[in-house]
Write a protein that holds these residues in place. Structure first.
Motif, short mmCIF file in Angstrom:
data_model
loop_
_atom_site.label_atom_id
_atom_site.label_comp_id
_atom_site.label_asym_id
_atom_site.label_seq_id
_atom_site.Cartn_x
_atom_site.Cartn_y
_atom_site.Cartn_z
N VAL A 339 -24.11 5.44 1.69
CA VAL A 339 -24.68 6.36 2.68
C VAL A 339 -24.52 7.81 2.25
O VAL A 339 -25.49 8.54 2.11
N THR A 340 -23.27 8.24 2.02
CA THR A 340 -23.03 9.61 1.54
C THR A 340 -22.58 9.64 0.08
O THR A 340 -22.46 10.72 -0.50
N GLY A 341 -22.32 8.47 -0.50
CA GLY A 341 -21.89 8.42 -1.88
C GLY A 341 -21.75 6.99 -2.35
O GLY A 341 -22.08 6.04 -1.64
N THR A 342 -21.26 6.85 -3.58
CA THR A 342 -21.03 5.53 -4.19
C THR A 342 -19.55 5.39 -4.50
O THR A 342 -18.94 6.30 -5.07
N LEU A 343 -18.97 4.24 -4.13
CA LEU A 343 -17.57 3.96 -4.44
C LEU A 343 -17.48 2.84 -5.47
O LEU A 343 -18.26 1.89 -5.43
N PHE A 344 -16.54 2.99 -6.42
CA PHE A 344 -16.35 1.97 -7.45
C PHE A 344 -14.86 1.64 -7.56
O PHE A 344 -14.01 2.37 -7.06
N THR A 345 -14.56 0.54 -8.21
CA THR A 345 -13.18 0.07 -8.35
C THR A 345 -12.36 1.08 -9.17
O THR A 345 -12.78 1.47 -10.26
N PRO A 346 -11.19 1.50 -8.68
CA PRO A 346 -10.38 2.46 -9.45
C PRO A 346 -9.78 1.82 -10.68
O PRO A 346 -9.49 0.61 -10.71
N GLY A 347 -9.61 2.63 -11.72
CA GLY A 347 -8.96 2.17 -12.94
C GLY A 347 -9.76 1.19 -13.76
O GLY A 347 -9.21 0.50 -14.62
#
Length: 409
Positions: A339-347
């Protein structure tokens, strides 16, 4: 006119996320008609007079230099020097409220002076000092120093008349320590939209100079600390370049990890796709935002990044840039995936590369997402409205002052 004294670690003319948040708070409070000043401790490293006006803001300095020797004794002396300077300033300026900002040493110094003069104090926590030390590599979680600092933090919160935190993660941690939730307000990170909310056009000459002509540009603008995960972003570049051959990574800033990151980039098979700019003057930062298509924030998963929200993604949204970030607690408070951005798995460099490649492969959603993200900042993270969260707290603290203090005010 209500007088607010802000007790600070450091301030302008030094540049950091800390000083920019301070500037935004003070400017917004002055716009409300309040009389506002700041006083910094011995860790303020910029040379200058003991009293100065910077960018229209009035600051006082604690005279002297940080103590040396045993760390505990050194910090105790620094607290004493800071408390004496606050006490002296109170004597001739007479603030109505003391607003101390982390780290906890500032709260301890401010509480001494506040108690002496019967002035109410609010303590604002931007990050827990013990976790910040782990994040910047100067401390170890679970060590005796970590434990002691945590105890001091809890004690300072209990002793304060009110507490402000920058995000729900910090609030939840304090409540878990037994702090009354009614004592805590959340004053989230925000953006001064008047100063930073009008994107500048991309400068073609700069684009050419940076070697970005025709490129898909991923960027990071900020400080190079280990917890920022820039090593993972660089490690993602081979996969990303194979998927998007025109992609370039633009890194603007500096910090403790800069040389290690440069060495890592030099050893990469796609070193020519990674551009280091170094530190730039703050008044040029917007020109670099204009060069970037997607701002990436690959923070590592740890207590600091789970509890604390960063400022930079909000600045990127205000500048009309797309945002991609690791799925840690601090980012989840700011970014709604899809919606406001993209999240990805850390590390996970592979997850970073995949997320960024997918964003560049489908530009059809870009305009809507940029508009949605900017609207979020304007509506919920704009300092002109955020600052109003302090007003009822100040009013309550002023009403609770002892009668003889109210009569003398």
């Amino acid at each position: 006119m209500t007088r607010i004294l802000h007790v600070l670690d450091h301030s302008l003319p030094m540049h950091s996320g800390y000083t920019f948040r301070t500037r935004a708070i003070l400017r917004a409070q002055m716009a409300q008609g309040w009389d506002v000043r700041g006083i910094t401790g011995l860790r303020h490293g910029a040379k200058g007079p003991v009293e100065e006006v910077v960018d229209g803001l009035h600051f006082h300095r604690t005279p002297g230099h940080p103590a040396t020797g045993n760390p505990l004794l050194r910090e105790w002396r620094d607290i004493a020097a800071h408390a004496d300077a606050i006490d002296s300033l109170i004597g001739h300026w007479r603030p109505d409220v003391i607003h101390a900002h982390s780290p906890v040493l500032n709260a301890m110094a401010a509480q001494r002076a506040a108690k002496r003069h019967d002035i109410p104090m609010i303590y604002e926590i931007r990050a827990f000092w013990e976790d910040a030390a782990v994040g910047n590599g100067t401390g170890t979680e679970g060590s005796p120093r970590y434990w002691l600092t945590r105890q001091l933090e809890t004690h300072a919160v209990r002793a304060a008349d009110a507490v402000a935190v920058i995000c729900e993660g910090l609030r939840g941690d304090l409540v878990a320590r037994g702090i009354d939730p009614a004592k805590i307000i959340v004053s989230p990170n925000g953006v001064d939209m008047e100063q930073f909310g009008t994107p500048v056009p991309r400068d073609p000459a700069m684009t050419t100079r940076l070697g970005l002509d025709g490129a898909d540009v991923v960027g990071f603008i900020g400080s190079f600390y280990d917890y920022e995960g820039l090593d993972d972003l660089i490690a993602a570049m081979p996969r990303l370049v194979r998927a998007r051959p025109r992609v370039k990574l633009l890194l603007v800033g500096g910090g403790p990890c800069e040389q290690a990151l440069r060495d890592q980039a030099t050893a990469s098979p796609f070193a020519d796709h990674i551009v280091f700019v170094g530190r730039v003057p703050h008044d040029e930062v917007e020109d670099y935002y204009a060069q970037v298509d997607v701002l990436a924030y690959p923070r590592k998963a740890m207590r600091l990044t789970d509890l604390v929200t960063p400022l930079k993604p909000l600045e990127a949204m205000a500048q009309g840039r797309l945002v991609a970030a690791s799925n840690v607690g601090g980012h989840r408070e700011l970014i709604e995936h899809g919606v406001t951005g993209t999240l990805f798995t850390p590390g996970d460099p592979a997850a970073i590369a995949s997320a960024l490649a997918e964003m560049f492969a489908d530009r059809g959603f870009w305009d809507d997402r940029r508009a949605t993200a900017r609207a979020f900042v304007e509506r919920e993270r704009n300092w002109s409205s955020n600052i109003l969260r302090y007003q009822p707290v100040y009013e309550r603290l002023l009403a609770q002052r002892p009668a003889h203090v109210r009569a003398a005010a």
